[in-house]
Design a protein around this motif. Structure first.
Motif, PDB file in Angstrom:
ATOM      1  N   TYR A  28       0.841  -1.194   0.000  1.00  8.68           N
ATOM      2  CA  TYR A  28       0.000   0.000   0.000  1.00  8.68           C
ATOM      3  C   TYR A  28       0.884   1.255   0.000  1.00  8.68           C
ATOM      4  N   LYS A  29       0.274   2.404  -0.239  1.00  7.26           N
ATOM      5  CA  LYS A  29       1.027   3.647  -0.355  1.00  7.26           C
ATOM      6  C   LYS A  29       1.641   4.050   0.977  1.00  7.26           C
ATOM      7  N   HIS A  30       2.932   4.281   0.948  1.00 10.39           N
ATOM      8  CA  HIS A  30       3.641   4.704   2.157  1.00 10.39           C
ATOM      9  C   HIS A  30       5.005   5.250   1.758  1.00 10.39           C
ATOM     10  N   TYR A  31       5.532   6.170   2.586  1.00 14.13           N
ATOM     11  CA  TYR A  31       6.846   6.746   2.306  1.00 14.13           C
ATOM     12  C   TYR A  31       7.409   7.291   3.607  1.00 14.13           C
ATOM     13  N   HIS A  32       8.492   6.692   4.085  1.00 11.74           N
ATOM     14  CA  HIS A  32       9.085   7.169   5.333  1.00 11.74           C
ATOM     15  C   HIS A  32      10.496   6.597   5.487  1.00 11.74           C
ATOM     16  N   GLY A  33      11.358   7.344   6.138  1.00  7.88           N
ATOM     17  CA  GLY A  33      12.706   6.871   6.429  1.00  7.88           C
ATOM     18  C   GLY A  33      13.184   7.445   7.745  1.00  7.88           C
ATOM     19  N   VAL A  34      13.936   6.663   8.486  1.00  9.63           N
ATOM     20  CA  VAL A  34      14.487   7.106   9.778  1.00  9.63           C
ATOM     21  C   VAL A  34      15.969   6.762   9.828  1.00  9.63           C
ATOM     22  N   GLU A  35      16.782   7.747  10.181  1.00  9.49           N
ATOM     23  CA  GLU A  35      18.225   7.541  10.260  1.00  9.49           C
ATOM     24  C   GLU A  35      18.622   6.941  11.608  1.00  9.49           C
ATOM     25  N   HIS A  36      19.677   6.131  11.581  1.00 15.44           N
ATOM     26  CA  HIS A  36      20.289   5.593  12.793  1.00 15.44           C
ATOM     27  C   HIS A  36      21.797   5.627  12.607  1.00 15.44           C
ATOM     28  N   GLN A  37      22.519   5.465  13.696  1.00 14.97           N
ATOM     29  CA  GLN A  37      23.975   5.626  13.632  1.00 14.97           C
ATOM     30  C   GLN A  37      24.626   4.628  12.674  1.00 14.97           C
ATOM     31  N   LYS A  38      24.140   3.409  12.665  1.00 14.83           N
ATOM     32  CA  LYS A  38      24.755   2.373  11.828  1.00 14.83           C
ATOM     33  C   LYS A  38      23.850   1.923  10.686  1.00 14.83           C
ATOM     34  N   GLY A  39      22.797   2.696  10.400  1.00 16.11           N
ATOM     35  CA  GLY A  39      21.921   2.296   9.313  1.00 16.11           C
ATOM     36  C   GLY A  39      20.656   3.125   9.255  1.00 16.11           C
ATOM     37  N   THR A  40      19.710   2.650   8.457  1.00 13.74           N
ATOM     38  CA  THR A  40      18.443   3.341   8.294  1.00 13.74           C
ATOM     39  C   THR A  40      17.340   2.331   8.030  1.00 13.74           C
ATOM     40  N   VAL A  41      16.121   2.675   8.424  1.00  8.81           N
ATOM     41  CA  VAL A  41      14.943   1.874   8.099  1.00  8.81           C
ATOM     42  C   VAL A  41      14.056   2.718   7.187  1.00  8.81           C
ATOM     43  N   ILE A  42      13.735   2.171   6.028  1.00 12.26           N
ATOM     44  CA  ILE A  42      12.953   2.890   5.025  1.00 12.26           C
ATOM     45  C   ILE A  42      11.744   2.054   4.640  1.00 12.26           C
ATOM     46  N   THR A  43      10.564   2.672   4.674  1.00  9.08           N
ATOM     47  CA  THR A  43       9.353   2.000   4.216  1.00  9.08           C
ATOM     48  C   THR A  43       8.810   2.744   3.009  1.00  9.08           C
ATOM     49  N   LEU A  44       8.384   1.988   1.996  1.00 12.87           N
ATOM     50  CA  LEU A  44       7.874   2.609   0.789  1.00 12.87           C
ATOM     51  C   LEU A  44       6.895   1.674   0.091  1.00 12.87           C
ATOM     52  N   GLY A  45       5.858   2.239  -0.478  1.00 14.50           N
ATOM     53  CA  GLY A  45       4.888   1.443  -1.204  1.00 14.50           C
ATOM     54  C   GLY A  45       3.989   2.325  -2.063  1.00 14.50           C
ATOM     55  N   PRO A  46       3.241   1.731  -2.975  1.00 16.60           N
ATOM     56  CA  PRO A  46       3.168   0.292  -3.239  1.00 16.60           C
ATOM     57  C   PRO A  46       4.439  -0.221  -3.923  1.00 16.60           C
ATOM     58  N   ALA A  47       4.879  -1.394  -3.511  1.00 12.36           N
ATOM     59  CA  ALA A  47       6.114  -1.975  -4.031  1.00 12.36           C
ATOM     60  C   ALA A  47       6.045  -2.213  -5.536  1.00 12.36           C
ATOM     61  N   LYS A  48       4.880  -2.553  -6.052  1.00  5.18           N
ATOM     62  CA  LYS A  48       4.745  -2.858  -7.481  1.00  5.18           C
ATOM     63  C   LYS A  48       5.032  -1.635  -8.351  1.00  5.18           C
ATOM     64  N   ASP A  49       4.876  -0.434  -7.787  1.00  2.00           N
ATOM     65  CA  ASP A  49       5.109   0.792  -8.559  1.00  2.00           C
ATOM     66  C   ASP A  49       6.593   1.089  -8.753  1.00  2.00           C
TER      67      ASP A  49
END
Length: 235
Positions: free
Chosen positions: A72-93
């Motif tokens: 489903y539609k989503h867009y977000h990212g969060v920084e961390h010292q040793k990496g990042t977590v990114i969510t995005l959708g729809p994946a098919k797009d």
């Protein structure tokens, strides 16, 4: 360190790695992949190499890009010292160039945070105290500069063409034109308020967007520096 550590538990996660200037970079993907993974890794290699080259070194021996590609539609990212977590959708797009540009944009943005936020921090945030709120007016420096520089490094590394980069600038300008928050708050006040109410829409036009507004300030400063350098070299 525990608070700033990322964790993803899954029996379906896919994993790739690449090396840049002696540091090992991991790409973890949870979700369905609808794009060419080789081209994806090549682009990550390019913008990573270019950022590290300008900074001189990378502050960690390993770094983790953790992606959750959603249906489903989503867009977000969060920084961390040793990496990042990114969510995005729809994946098919992500098979489309426009959506892939979004994913590359947020990824370069979050990597730039490895320096600007995770190492270069407002003095108000230190020393860490999780027992109370922490307030700062520096949000636009953290996010606005990172927004501009993240896209600029996609241009400098050849991941974005000049046309795509200018489209990003155009999009930023359009978002600013549609927001009249500058009539009610300056960017320092809006930085402070973002720390209070996060990303909730709130009252229309009450504050400026520190990402887009800050990015345009950084863009203008960059142009002034380029112009100043040109005048200096001419003289």
């Amino acid at each position: 360190m525990l608070v700033d550590s990322t964790l993803l538990a899954s029996n379906n996660v896919q994993h790739w790695t690449y090396v840049s200037t002696g540091s090992l970079f991991h790409i973890w993907i949870q979700g369905t992949i609808h794009f060419d993974i080789k081209a994806f890794l090549d682009n990550f290699q390019k913008f990573t190499d270019t950022q590290i080259k300008d900074f001189g070194e990378f502050p960690e021996s390993q770094y983790h890009f953790i992606f959750q590609l959603l249906p489903y539609k989503h867009y977000h990212g969060v920084e961390h010292q040793k990496g990042t977590v990114i969510t995005l959708g729809p994946a098919k797009d992500l098979v489309e160039n426009l959506k892939m540009e979004d994913l590359l944009g947020v990824s370069s943005h979050e990597l730039y945070h490895a320096w600007n936020v995770c190492r270069i921090r407002p003095k108000e945030l230190l020393p860490y105290d999780f027992s109370k709120e922490t307030y700062t007016q520096a949000g636009w420096l953290l996010e606005g500069i990172t927004t501009y520089m993240g896209d600029l490094y996609l241009l400098k590394s050849g991941v974005y063409s000049l046309e795509v980069f200018l489209k990003q600038i155009e999009s930023t300008l359009q978002r600013e034109v549609n927001n009249l928050g500058w009539k009610n708050q300056n960017i320092l006040e809006s930085s402070f308020d973002l720390w209070l109410d996060g990303y909730q829409p709130g009252i229309p036009d009450r504050k400026v967007n520190i990402y887009t507004h800050g990015s345009l300030i950084c863009f203008c400063l960059d142009l002034l520096l380029i112009e100043g350098e040109a005048v200096f070299l001419k003289s």
